[in-house]
Scaffold this motif. Sequence first.
Motif, PDB file in Angstrom:
ATOM      1  N   LEU A  27       0.822  -1.213   0.000  1.00  0.00           N
ATOM      2  CA  LEU A  27       0.000   0.000   0.000  1.00  0.00           C
ATOM      3  C   LEU A  27       0.854   1.260   0.000  1.00  0.00           C
ATOM      4  O   LEU A  27       0.531   2.237  -0.675  1.00  0.00           O
ATOM      5  CB  LEU A  27      -0.958   0.009   1.188  1.00  0.00           C
ATOM      6  CG  LEU A  27      -1.982  -1.126   1.245  1.00  0.00           C
ATOM      7  CD1 LEU A  27      -2.896  -0.942   2.449  1.00  0.00           C
ATOM      8  CD2 LEU A  27      -2.776  -1.223  -0.034  1.00  0.00           C
ATOM      9  N   TYR A  30       2.233   1.606  -3.460  1.00  0.00           N
ATOM     10  CA  TYR A  30       1.187   2.064  -4.369  1.00  0.00           C
ATOM     11  C   TYR A  30       0.898   3.547  -4.146  1.00  0.00           C
ATOM     12  O   TYR A  30       0.691   4.289  -5.103  1.00  0.00           O
ATOM     13  CB  TYR A  30      -0.095   1.230  -4.206  1.00  0.00           C
ATOM     14  CG  TYR A  30      -1.142   1.615  -5.215  1.00  0.00           C
ATOM     15  CD1 TYR A  30      -1.100   1.106  -6.504  1.00  0.00           C
ATOM     16  CD2 TYR A  30      -2.141   2.529  -4.903  1.00  0.00           C
ATOM     17  CE1 TYR A  30      -2.033   1.480  -7.452  1.00  0.00           C
ATOM     18  CE2 TYR A  30      -3.081   2.912  -5.843  1.00  0.00           C
ATOM     19  CZ  TYR A  30      -3.027   2.387  -7.118  1.00  0.00           C
ATOM     20  OH  TYR A  30      -3.942   2.762  -8.056  1.00  0.00           O
ATOM     21  N   ALA A  31       0.884   3.972  -2.899  1.00  0.00           N
ATOM     22  CA  ALA A  31       0.649   5.392  -2.607  1.00  0.00           C
ATOM     23  C   ALA A  31       1.707   6.249  -3.294  1.00  0.00           C
ATOM     24  O   ALA A  31       1.393   7.284  -3.888  1.00  0.00           O
ATOM     25  CB  ALA A  31       0.655   5.638  -1.096  1.00  0.00           C
ATOM     26  N   SER A  34       1.016   6.171  -7.140  1.00  0.00           N
ATOM     27  CA  SER A  34      -0.235   6.793  -7.576  1.00  0.00           C
ATOM     28  C   SER A  34      -0.393   8.233  -7.102  1.00  0.00           C
ATOM     29  O   SER A  34      -1.193   8.976  -7.655  1.00  0.00           O
ATOM     30  CB  SER A  34      -1.429   5.986  -7.059  1.00  0.00           C
ATOM     31  OG  SER A  34      -1.529   6.103  -5.641  1.00  0.00           O
ATOM     32  N   ASP A  36      -1.618   8.869  -4.212  1.00  0.00           N
ATOM     33  CA  ASP A  36      -2.755   8.840  -3.277  1.00  0.00           C
ATOM     34  C   ASP A  36      -2.242   8.510  -1.882  1.00  0.00           C
ATOM     35  O   ASP A  36      -2.093   7.349  -1.514  1.00  0.00           O
ATOM     36  CB  ASP A  36      -3.784   7.807  -3.725  1.00  0.00           C
ATOM     37  CG  ASP A  36      -5.007   7.745  -2.812  1.00  0.00           C
ATOM     38  OD1 ASP A  36      -5.015   8.408  -1.743  1.00  0.00           O
ATOM     39  OD2 ASP A  36      -5.958   7.027  -3.166  1.00  0.00           O
ATOM     40  N   ASN A  38      -3.731   9.276   0.983  1.00  0.00           N
ATOM     41  CA  ASN A  38      -4.794   9.341   1.973  1.00  0.00           C
ATOM     42  C   ASN A  38      -4.422   8.424   3.134  1.00  0.00           C
ATOM     43  O   ASN A  38      -4.133   7.241   2.920  1.00  0.00           O
ATOM     44  CB  ASN A  38      -6.119   8.913   1.342  1.00  0.00           C
ATOM     45  CG  ASN A  38      -7.303   9.116   2.241  1.00  0.00           C
ATOM     46  OD1 ASN A  38      -7.233   8.953   3.449  1.00  0.00           O
ATOM     47  ND2 ASN A  38      -8.431   9.464   1.643  1.00  0.00           N
ATOM     48  N   HIS A  41      -5.135   4.571   3.959  1.00  0.00           N
ATOM     49  CA  HIS A  41      -4.421   3.484   3.303  1.00  0.00           C
ATOM     50  C   HIS A  41      -3.112   3.114   3.994  1.00  0.00           C
ATOM     51  O   HIS A  41      -2.414   2.215   3.520  1.00  0.00           O
ATOM     52  CB  HIS A  41      -4.147   3.841   1.835  1.00  0.00           C
ATOM     53  CG  HIS A  41      -5.377   4.152   1.061  1.00  0.00           C
ATOM     54  ND1 HIS A  41      -6.430   3.276   0.934  1.00  0.00           N
ATOM     55  CD2 HIS A  41      -5.750   5.261   0.376  1.00  0.00           C
ATOM     56  CE1 HIS A  41      -7.387   3.832   0.210  1.00  0.00           C
ATOM     57  NE2 HIS A  41      -6.997   5.039  -0.138  1.00  0.00           N
ATOM     58  N   HIS A  58      -6.228   0.737  -1.484  1.00  0.00           N
ATOM     59  CA  HIS A  58      -6.749   1.700  -2.448  1.00  0.00           C
ATOM     60  C   HIS A  58      -7.713   0.962  -3.386  1.00  0.00           C
ATOM     61  O   HIS A  58      -7.420  -0.142  -3.839  1.00  0.00           O
ATOM     62  CB  HIS A  58      -5.615   2.274  -3.302  1.00  0.00           C
ATOM     63  CG  HIS A  58      -4.529   2.953  -2.542  1.00  0.00           C
ATOM     64  ND1 HIS A  58      -3.585   2.263  -1.810  1.00  0.00           N
ATOM     65  CD2 HIS A  58      -4.225   4.261  -2.417  1.00  0.00           C
ATOM     66  CE1 HIS A  58      -2.746   3.132  -1.270  1.00  0.00           C
ATOM     67  NE2 HIS A  58      -3.119   4.347  -1.622  1.00  0.00           N
ATOM     68  N   PHE A  61      -6.018   0.193  -6.585  1.00  0.00           N
ATOM     69  CA  PHE A  61      -5.087  -0.934  -6.456  1.00  0.00           C
ATOM     70  C   PHE A  61      -5.852  -2.234  -6.662  1.00  0.00           C
ATOM     71  O   PHE A  61      -5.433  -3.102  -7.434  1.00  0.00           O
ATOM     72  CB  PHE A  61      -4.408  -0.933  -5.077  1.00  0.00           C
ATOM     73  CG  PHE A  61      -3.542  -2.137  -4.839  1.00  0.00           C
ATOM     74  CD1 PHE A  61      -2.193  -2.101  -5.141  1.00  0.00           C
ATOM     75  CD2 PHE A  61      -4.068  -3.314  -4.328  1.00  0.00           C
ATOM     76  CE1 PHE A  61      -1.387  -3.219  -4.939  1.00  0.00           C
ATOM     77  CE2 PHE A  61      -3.279  -4.434  -4.131  1.00  0.00           C
ATOM     78  CZ  PHE A  61      -1.928  -4.378  -4.434  1.00  0.00           C
TER      79      PHE A  61
END
Length: 148
Positions: A27, A30-31, A34, A36, A38, A41, A58, A61
Amino acid sequence: MNGIDFTLLEVGQPIGSMTVRVNRADLVRYAGASGDFNPIHWNERFAVEVGLPGVIAHGMFTMGAAVQLVTDWIGDPACIVDYQTRFTKPVLVEDPPGTNPTDHPGTEITVAGVIGKLDADARTARVDLAVSVGDQKVLVKAQALVQF
């Protein structure tokens, strides 16, 4: 393409299945990819404070991980001309035990695909995906349209 003969496809025919494992380290990666960030996550305290059961994956994801089955089956991601879904349940990603989060196997997302519809004139196949964590569907109406 993977040498799949469109004329041999049938509605209801399985294209395969797979399991995707996601952990907290995934995660965070991925954050970063991307943009993102937030905290729902990656921050347990924040996620619980806003009413979630814990940190959740996400949505994009999960959606991206699920369509990988279709990409692997067809062999060329450019053949996927449409992909849609509805999110039904968040994917809860538990905090791993121990000190190394990459040692945790993670939450298992299972994905299975079947041919849902064929259009001989357009030479397209709609692939319907069943996406779940345990016995909970996390995506519904997950459908990828493949152009042959």
